[in-house]
Design a protein around this motif. Structure first.
Motif, PDB file in Angstrom:
ATOM      1  N   THR A   1       1.661  18.087   0.769  1.00 18.40           N
ATOM      2  CA  THR A   1       0.858  17.168   1.569  1.00 18.40           C
ATOM      3  C   THR A   1       1.539  15.797   1.588  1.00 18.40           C
ATOM      4  N   PRO A   2       2.482  15.583   2.474  1.00 19.50           N
ATOM      5  CA  PRO A   2       3.179  14.292   2.530  1.00 19.50           C
ATOM      6  C   PRO A   2       2.289  13.203   3.107  1.00 19.50           C
ATOM      7  N   ILE A   3       2.775  11.959   3.043  1.00 19.32           N
ATOM      8  CA  ILE A   3       2.086  10.844   3.687  1.00 19.32           C
ATOM      9  C   ILE A   3       1.948  11.170   5.173  1.00 19.32           C
ATOM     10  N   PRO A   4       0.788  10.919   5.782  1.00 18.84           N
ATOM     11  CA  PRO A   4       0.616  11.248   7.202  1.00 18.84           C
ATOM     12  C   PRO A   4       1.755  10.700   8.068  1.00 18.84           C
ATOM     13  N   TYR A   5       2.210  11.526   8.993  1.00 14.43           N
ATOM     14  CA  TYR A   5       3.369  11.191   9.822  1.00 14.43           C
ATOM     15  C   TYR A   5       3.174   9.874  10.577  1.00 14.43           C
ATOM     16  N   SER A   6       2.011   9.696  11.169  1.00 15.29           N
ATOM     17  CA  SER A   6       1.766   8.499  11.979  1.00 15.29           C
ATOM     18  C   SER A   6       1.915   7.231  11.151  1.00 15.29           C
ATOM     19  N   TYR A   7       1.419   7.259   9.911  1.00 10.97           N
ATOM     20  CA  TYR A   7       1.491   6.084   9.053  1.00 10.97           C
ATOM     21  C   TYR A   7       2.937   5.785   8.666  1.00 10.97           C
TER      22      TYR A   7
ATOM     23  N   PHE B   1       0.833  -1.204   0.000  1.00  6.00           N
ATOM     24  CA  PHE B   1       0.000   0.000   0.000  1.00  6.00           C
ATOM     25  C   PHE B   1       0.869   1.255   0.000  1.00  6.00           C
ATOM     26  N   ARG B   2       1.957   1.226   0.737  1.00  7.88           N
ATOM     27  CA  ARG B   2       2.852   2.387   0.829  1.00  7.88           C
ATOM     28  C   ARG B   2       3.471   2.716  -0.523  1.00  7.88           C
ATOM     29  N   THR B   3       3.999   1.714  -1.205  1.00  7.46           N
ATOM     30  CA  THR B   3       4.646   1.953  -2.493  1.00  7.46           C
ATOM     31  C   THR B   3       3.622   2.335  -3.562  1.00  7.46           C
ATOM     32  N   ASN B   4       2.440   1.724  -3.534  1.00 11.66           N
ATOM     33  CA  ASN B   4       1.410   2.072  -4.514  1.00 11.66           C
ATOM     34  C   ASN B   4       0.939   3.513  -4.338  1.00 11.66           C
ATOM     35  N   THR B   5       0.782   3.930  -3.075  1.00 17.40           N
ATOM     36  CA  THR B   5       0.371   5.304  -2.802  1.00 17.40           C
ATOM     37  C   THR B   5       1.430   6.293  -3.289  1.00 17.40           C
ATOM     38  N   ALA B   6       2.696   5.977  -3.040  1.00 18.26           N
ATOM     39  CA  ALA B   6       3.779   6.859  -3.477  1.00 18.26           C
ATOM     40  C   ALA B   6       3.845   6.929  -5.005  1.00 18.26           C
TER      41      ALA B   6
ATOM     42  N   LEU C   1      11.983  -1.004   0.031  1.00 21.37           N
ATOM     43  CA  LEU C   1      10.640  -0.638  -0.407  1.00 21.37           C
ATOM     44  C   LEU C   1      10.206   0.686   0.216  1.00 21.37           C
ATOM     45  N   GLU C   2      10.520   0.867   1.500  1.00 16.41           N
ATOM     46  CA  GLU C   2      10.171   2.115   2.169  1.00 16.41           C
ATOM     47  C   GLU C   2      10.979   3.279   1.601  1.00 16.41           C
ATOM     48  N   LEU C   3      12.270   3.065   1.326  1.00 15.62           N
ATOM     49  CA  LEU C   3      13.103   4.132   0.764  1.00 15.62           C
ATOM     50  C   LEU C   3      12.635   4.535  -0.632  1.00 15.62           C
ATOM     51  N   ILE C   4      12.258   3.552  -1.428  1.00 15.83           N
ATOM     52  CA  ILE C   4      11.760   3.849  -2.776  1.00 15.83           C
ATOM     53  C   ILE C   4      10.486   4.684  -2.692  1.00 15.83           C
ATOM     54  N   ALA C   5       9.598   4.308  -1.774  1.00 19.30           N
ATOM     55  CA  ALA C   5       8.361   5.072  -1.596  1.00 19.30           C
ATOM     56  C   ALA C   5       8.657   6.503  -1.159  1.00 19.30           C
ATOM     57  N   GLU C   6       9.623   6.672  -0.256  1.00 18.59           N
ATOM     58  CA  GLU C   6       9.993   8.018   0.198  1.00 18.59           C
ATOM     59  C   GLU C   6      10.526   8.866  -0.955  1.00 18.59           C
ATOM     60  N   GLU C   7      11.257   8.228  -1.857  1.00 16.86           N
ATOM     61  CA  GLU C   7      11.881   8.976  -2.949  1.00 16.86           C
ATOM     62  C   GLU C   7      10.866   9.457  -3.975  1.00 16.86           C
ATOM     63  N   ILE C   8       9.889   8.613  -4.304  1.00 19.15           N
ATOM     64  CA  ILE C   8       8.979   8.963  -5.404  1.00 19.15           C
ATOM     65  C   ILE C   8       7.702   9.643  -4.932  1.00 19.15           C
ATOM     66  N   GLU C   9       7.454   9.689  -3.606  1.00 23.49           N
ATOM     67  CA  GLU C   9       6.209  10.316  -3.150  1.00 23.49           C
ATOM     68  C   GLU C   9       6.226  11.835  -3.383  1.00 23.49           C
TER      69      GLU C   9
END
Length: 287
Positions: free
Chosen positions: A205-211, A75-80, A252-260
């Motif tokens: 509007t970044p991904i919510p901090y808590s998530y 879900f994280r990578t798809n959202t990003a 996977l988390e780093l990739i999501a951070e980069e493209i979001e």
């Protein structure tokens, strides 16, 4: 944006570039390897725990949580990626609308000075929007308790849009374009501000901090508990296994951070500067 051949498997496998997650994770991977080896040594060599010890059953927890963490990361990578692709569609729309705007103006206007104004200002909007989206303050406009310099400056893309509309209104008052023609031009002109606002929505509007924080904690504690159960069956081979699992999950988390945030300066961010240059070239060809 990285240029590559999507069908070249060996290049992907053996080539490392500066945006590769392996380079970024090397320090923490080494630390986790040392940690996993230490846990394996304590359990197998120092404490000499038997295979019947209850701590071996901790692998049951890993089996159950592995499915959960995989769903979260997907879900994280798809959202990003959705944010990255939406940004690309918005800039594609800016390209098309700039072309349409230039085509209509070229047909409607007869004065070369009027054409020269739009030949300059239409590409200027794309260039200014590129600079605006790469400003770090733009991504912080919605943050609480921040006194940003950008709040005390005029919104640059809006200023360019205002100049364009003032020129359109002046041409209408002078009788160089009719009211019907002004309505025809209005759709492309309005789209500029709509695209700017949509890009700002993605930027600030970044991904919510808590998530985001929860996923990082989940991955960390999941990996930290792996050596306790698998040291019994893998021995010291638990070190490369745990390091590899961490590499996959953290990457996977780093990739999501980069493209979001597709409007930054990362290796895989959108080439908005190049797109704005293409808009300038196309508009100059049309007007």
């Amino acid at each position: 944006m990285v240029s590559y051949n999507t069908k070249d498997w060996f290049t992907f496998i053996f080539r490392f570039h500066k945006a590769d997650t392996f380079r970024k994770l090397i320090p923490i991977m080494l630390a986790i390897g040392i940690y996993a080896g230490s846990v394996g040594y304590l359990e197998v060599e120092y404490w000499q725990l038997s295979d019947t010890n209850y701590i071996k059953n901790i692998t049951i927890m890993h089996g159950m949580l592995g499915f959960v963490i995989s769903l979260l990361l997907v879900f994280r990578t798809n959202t990003a990626y959705d944010r990255w692709w939406e940004g690309r569609k918005l800039w594609g729309a800016l390209v098309n609308n700039s072309r349409n705007f230039a085509i209509k103006l070229d047909v409607m206007l007869k004065d070369e000075n009027d054409k020269a104004f739009f030949r300059k200002m239409i590409p200027n909007y794309a260039s200014v929007l590129h600079i605006h989206l790469h400003d770090s303050d733009t991504g912080k406009q919605l943050f609480d308790n921040l006194d940003l310099k950008i709040d005390h400056q005029k919104h640059k893309p809006n200023q360019v849009a205002k100049l364009i509309f003032e020129k359109m209104n002046e041409l209408h008052l002078q009788g160089k374009i009719s009211g019907d023609q002004l309505i025809v031009l209005n759709n492309e002109f309005m789209s500029f501000t709509d695209i700017c606002g949509a890009c700002e929505r993605i930027k600030n509007t970044p991904i919510p901090y808590s998530y985001s924080a929860f996923i990082k904690k989940f991955v960390f504690f999941y990996v930290m508990t792996l050596p306790f159960g698998y040291a019994f069956s893998l021995g010291y081979y638990v070190v490369p296994v745990v390091v590899f699992i961490f590499y996959v999950l953290a990457s996977l988390e780093l990739i999501a951070e980069e493209i979001e945030d597709p409007f930054g300066d990362d290796e895989n961010d959108l080439p908005t500067r190049k797109i704005s240059e293409n808009i300038k070239r196309h508009v100059e060809e049309l007007i």
